[in-house]
Design a protein around this motif. Structure first.
Motif, PDB file in Angstrom:
ATOM      1  N   VAL A  36       0.929  -1.272  -0.079  1.00 56.73           N
ATOM      2  CA  VAL A  36       0.011   0.462   0.043  1.00 56.73           C
ATOM      3  C   VAL A  36       0.484   0.951   0.079  1.00 56.73           C
ATOM      4  CG1 VAL A  36      -1.549  -1.216   1.763  1.00 56.73           C
ATOM      5  CG2 VAL A  36      -0.149   0.053   2.463  1.00 56.73           C
ATOM      6  N   ALA A  37       0.436   2.537  -0.483  1.00 55.64           N
ATOM      7  CA  ALA A  37       0.916   3.531  -0.278  1.00 55.64           C
ATOM      8  C   ALA A  37      -0.269   4.669   0.585  1.00 55.64           C
ATOM      9  CB  ALA A  37       1.739   4.033  -1.194  1.00 55.64           C
ATOM     10  N   THR A  38       0.773   6.039   0.989  1.00 50.55           N
ATOM     11  CA  THR A  38      -0.131   6.882   1.935  1.00 50.55           C
ATOM     12  C   THR A  38      -0.332   7.770   0.824  1.00 50.55           C
ATOM     13  OG1 THR A  38      -0.133   4.892   3.464  1.00 50.55           O
ATOM     14  CG2 THR A  38      -1.476   6.808   3.905  1.00 50.55           C
ATOM     15  N   LEU A  39      -1.502   8.327   0.363  1.00 50.99           N
ATOM     16  CA  LEU A  39      -1.665  10.195   0.376  1.00 50.99           C
ATOM     17  C   LEU A  39      -1.715  10.940   1.367  1.00 50.99           C
ATOM     18  CD1 LEU A  39      -0.842  11.657  -2.656  1.00 50.99           C
ATOM     19  CD2 LEU A  39      -3.385  11.082  -2.596  1.00 50.99           C
ATOM     20  N   VAL A  40      -0.931  11.852   1.617  1.00 52.02           N
ATOM     21  CA  VAL A  40      -1.590  12.780   2.639  1.00 52.02           C
ATOM     22  C   VAL A  40      -2.107  14.255   2.500  1.00 52.02           C
ATOM     23  CG1 VAL A  40      -0.794  13.897   5.266  1.00 52.02           C
ATOM     24  CG2 VAL A  40       0.145  11.402   4.225  1.00 52.02           C
ATOM     25  N   ARG A  41      -3.168  14.772   2.579  1.00 55.59           N
ATOM     26  CA  ARG A  41      -2.574  16.131   2.161  1.00 55.59           C
ATOM     27  C   ARG A  41      -3.137  16.679   3.419  1.00 55.59           C
ATOM     28  NH1 ARG A  41      -9.424  16.140  -0.500  1.00 55.59           N
ATOM     29  NH2 ARG A  41     -10.195  15.662   1.748  1.00 55.59           N
ATOM     30  N   ARG A  42      -2.436  18.991   3.082  1.00 56.02           N
ATOM     31  CA  ARG A  42      -3.078  19.319   4.697  1.00 56.02           C
ATOM     32  C   ARG A  42      -4.248  19.818   4.103  1.00 56.02           C
ATOM     33  NH1 ARG A  42      -0.460  22.359   8.124  1.00 56.02           N
ATOM     34  NH2 ARG A  42      -1.481  24.722   8.602  1.00 56.02           N
ATOM     35  N   THR A  43      -4.376  20.220   4.597  1.00 58.15           N
ATOM     36  CA  THR A  43      -6.536  21.040   4.582  1.00 58.15           C
ATOM     37  C   THR A  43      -6.161  22.002   5.328  1.00 58.15           C
ATOM     38  OG1 THR A  43      -7.144  19.417   6.518  1.00 58.15           O
ATOM     39  CG2 THR A  43      -7.965  18.867   4.828  1.00 58.15           C
TER      40      THR A  43
END
Length: 341
Positions: A36-43
C-alpha cells in the motif's frame, strides 16, 4: 489505477490539519504481502497549484512546518508515503525495501493523477533517495504518460541521492552491489553511521521514531543494487525537459560522531558528488547550496531553513506562473471528495 484502489480520506496521524488516504497496490513484487501507499494532504485544500512531497530513506512525511509555509504561500500540499515506508509499512515487511526503483512508479503515478485532477499544475518535491526515485520516475512518465507529465511544472530536489558518497571506493562498492544484489539480495549490509544526522534533527524536530529511527533501518544488498542501477541511468546525463531546483548544504561532514558541526552540514551525502549530476538534469536545472543546511535542508537551523524556504517559494512562483492564490476549499471533513480519487 482504478478508483476502487483508493480508500476514503480519514484523519491523519499529524492531527486536525491533515487527512490521509490509503492506496491499495496489490501483491508486493518482492513477495512481502500486500503493498500500500499513503497520500497525505493538508486541509483545507486550495484550488491553485500543488506540491507533492516524496520522502527519503528511513523517512516519512512529518514536516508540518514546510506544509504550513507552502500553504500560506498559496500552494496545496500533498505528501506520499511510499510502499513499506512510514504510514505504508505493514507487518513483516522490510522497511523501505525494494529490489527495483521502478516498483514505486504505480503509487507515484496514481498520486500525481489524483493531484493533477484537482490542481492546474503540480511540482514534486523529493528528498534524498526520494530524489533519485522521483527523477527516474518522471523520466519514465514523460514517455509512458506524456499527457500527465505535462501537468508537472517543475521539480524541487532536497539533497537528492544521485551519486554515491564514497569517493575512490565507489567503483568497488558498485561492483559489490551488482554481485551481492544478484546472488544474495536479502543479505543485510553493514549499517552506515546515520546517528549524527538522527541526533542532530531529533534535537530540534519532533518525529515518530517508529517510522524514522534515529539510527536508521536495516539496508539490504538487493536494495543497494536497485539504487546503484538507478544511479547508473543518470551517468550519461538525463534531461528531464523540466525546470529543476536542487537544494543542498554547502558542505558535507561525513563519518563523524555527533557534534555542533553536524547541525550545519550534510552528514549523510557528499554534496560535491550531487552537484554535477543534478546540473545534468537539463538546461533548466539549477543547484543552490544553502550555507549551514542539514541533509534535509527543510530540517535545518533557522537561518538555513529560511533561505531554503525562500528559494523554494521563489522557484514555485516562477514555474507555476505565480498561480497560487489560495482560493477554494473542500473542507477538512472531505465532504467534497469522499475518496482520494
Amino acid at each position: 489505477m482504478t478508483d476502487t484502489m483508493w480508500q476514503p480520506w480519514a484523519p491523519d496521524i499529524l492531527g486536525p490539519d491533515y487527512e490521509s488516504a490509503t492506496l491499495r497496490l496489490g501483491p508486493d513484487p518482492d513477495g512481502e504481502g500486500e503493498a500500500v501507499a499513503t497520500l497525505v494532504r493538508r486541509t483545507p485544500v486550495t484550488d491553485g497549484p500543488a506540491v507533492l512531497w516524496i520522502h527519503g530513506m528511513t523517512d516519512y512525511f512529518f514536516q508540518d512546518h514546510l506544509a504550513a509555509h507552502l500553504a500560506e504561500a498559496g500552494y496545496a500540499f500533498y505528501a506520499l508515503d511510499l510502499r513499506k515506508c512510514g504510514r505504508s509499512h505493514r507487518h513483516a515487511q522490510r522497511w523501505h525495501y525494494t529490489s527495483d526503483l521502478r516498483h514505486y512508479h504505480p503509487e507515484l503515478t496514481a498520486a500525481l493523477d489524483h493531484v493533477a485532477a484537482r490542481h492546474p499544475s503540480v511540482v514534486p518535491m523529493a528528498h534524498s533517495t526520494g530524489g533519485l526515485i522521483a527523477v527516474l520516475w518522471f523520466d519514465w512518465l514523460r514517455r509512458a504518460r506524456p499527457e500527465l507529465a505535462r501537468r508537472v511544472a517543475g521539480m524541487v530536489l532536497d539533497s537528492p541521492w544521485l551519486a554515491l558518497q564514497y569517493g575512490a571506493r565507489n567503483p568497488l562498492i558498485a561492483g559489490a552491489a551488482h554481485v551481492l544484489g544478484r546472488l544474495r539480495p536479502g543479505m543485510a549490509l553493514p549499517g552506515g553511521d546515520l546517528n549524527a544526522y538522527g541526533e542532530s534533527i531529533a534535537a530540534d524536530w519532533d518525529f515518530d521514531e517508529r517510522y524514522k529511527p534515529v539510527a536508521g533501518t536495516p539496508k539490504y544488498a538487493g536494495w543497494l543494487l536497485a539504487v546503484v542501477r538507478g544511479m547508473e541511468q543518470l551517468r550519461g546525463g538525463l534531461d528531464l525537459h523540466l525546470p529543476v531546483l536542487t537544494l543542498t548544504s554547502d558542505r558535507s561532514w561525513l563519518g563523524q560522531p555527533y557534534s555542533a558541526a553536524s547541525d550545519t552540514a550534510d552528514t549523510v551525502l557528499e554534496v560535491e558528488a550531487i552537484r554535477p549530476v543534478a546540473e545534468s538534469l537539463g538546461a533548466a536545472a539549477e543547484v543552490v547550496p544553502v550555507p549551514g543546511a542539514r541533509h534535509d535542508v527543510y530540517l535545518s537551523l533557522p537561518l538555513a531553513l529560511e533561505q531554503a524556504l525562500t528559494e523554494t517559494t521563489g522557484f514555485l512562483d516562477r514555474v507555476t506562473g505565480a498561480e497560487a492564490e489560495g482560493t477554494g476549499s473542500d473542507g477538512a471533513d472531505g465532504s467534497a471528495d469522499d475518496a482520494a480519487h
